[in-house]
Write an enzyme that holds these catalytic residues in place. Sequence first.
Site, PDB file in Angstrom:
ATOM      1  N   SER A  50       0.829  -1.068   0.078  1.00  0.00           N
ATOM      2  CA  SER A  50       0.038   0.050  -0.031  1.00  0.00           C
ATOM      3  C   SER A  50       1.048   1.144  -0.059  1.00  0.00           C
ATOM      4  O   SER A  50       1.918   1.150   0.574  1.00  0.00           O
ATOM      5  CB  SER A  50      -1.015   0.166   1.389  1.00  0.00           C
TER       6      SER A  50
ATOM      7  N   TYR B 198      -2.071  -1.372   9.890  1.00  0.00           N
ATOM      8  CA  TYR B 198      -2.114  -1.627   8.637  1.00  0.00           C
ATOM      9  C   TYR B 198      -0.523  -1.194   7.804  1.00  0.00           C
ATOM     10  O   TYR B 198      -0.110  -2.037   7.192  1.00  0.00           O
ATOM     11  CB  TYR B 198      -3.138  -0.890   8.087  1.00  0.00           C
TER      12      TYR B 198
END
Length: 278
Positions: free
Chosen positions: A135, A148
């Site tokens: 990401s 995350y």
Amino acid sequence: MSTPRTALVTGASSGIGLATARRLLDRGYRVIGTSRNPDEVPDSARPEGLRYRTLDLRDQHSIDGFAGALYAEDIHVDILVNNAGESQSGPLEEIPLAALERIFQINVLGPVHLTQLLLPGMRRRGYGRVVMVSSMLASFPLAYRSSYVASKAALEGFATAARFEMSPFGVWLTTVEPGSIKTGISTRRTKYVADDSPHLPAMKKMLKTLDGNEREGVAPERVARTIVDAIEEKAPASLYAVGSNAPAVFALRRALPRGAIERVVGRMYGIRSGSIAR
């Protein structure tokens, strides 16, 4: 005519995983997709030629059994796309330890263990491609996404370091960082924040912006093109970023001090240092 290479895409029942599987099929690869529950995958997510197998990255026995079955059936995986993962949000002080352990198992330890099991075969055959789907938050950390962010940064670390180990054998590890992508992941994101949390107002503001960005993000097919382009490179780069104006954003990252980048990212999501009342 040469035998098509075999690609394995985890989390291939929707979003980036399904788009990548479809593109690989269109390019002539044999594709295996994974899902925790293949019987529940709708017909719309079953393009012709895509074979689904059960894999639960939360369970080491599932991973071992999955890889063992491939070897027993003499299925040689040439390309691994580690796409499956969990999205998680919450103030660091409020995320339960069990939730941290789960996200690291799904986003890091599971994919890394699967990679470990498949690398020897790639090395012996002198060809392999491993793509870690990370990401852009790994490069641009965001408040209330610490678990995350940390998991995706860890996944990148494994790929970046191990590519030096494996490239002499014709096996390349690379990372793809998607930005805001229209996958519907915002509806599946796990959230950990108390109703009376002092972080709740700022976190709600961040999530509203984040969800809006994802609704307006690029299609998963755009990420799939980047993944397959990386796979087909003779010597894939260490990192590819796609979506969220990646070229301009990374150029800005190179030009500005780290602290300035952190402030810019914070302001984009309505978060400013010292803005939370004590």
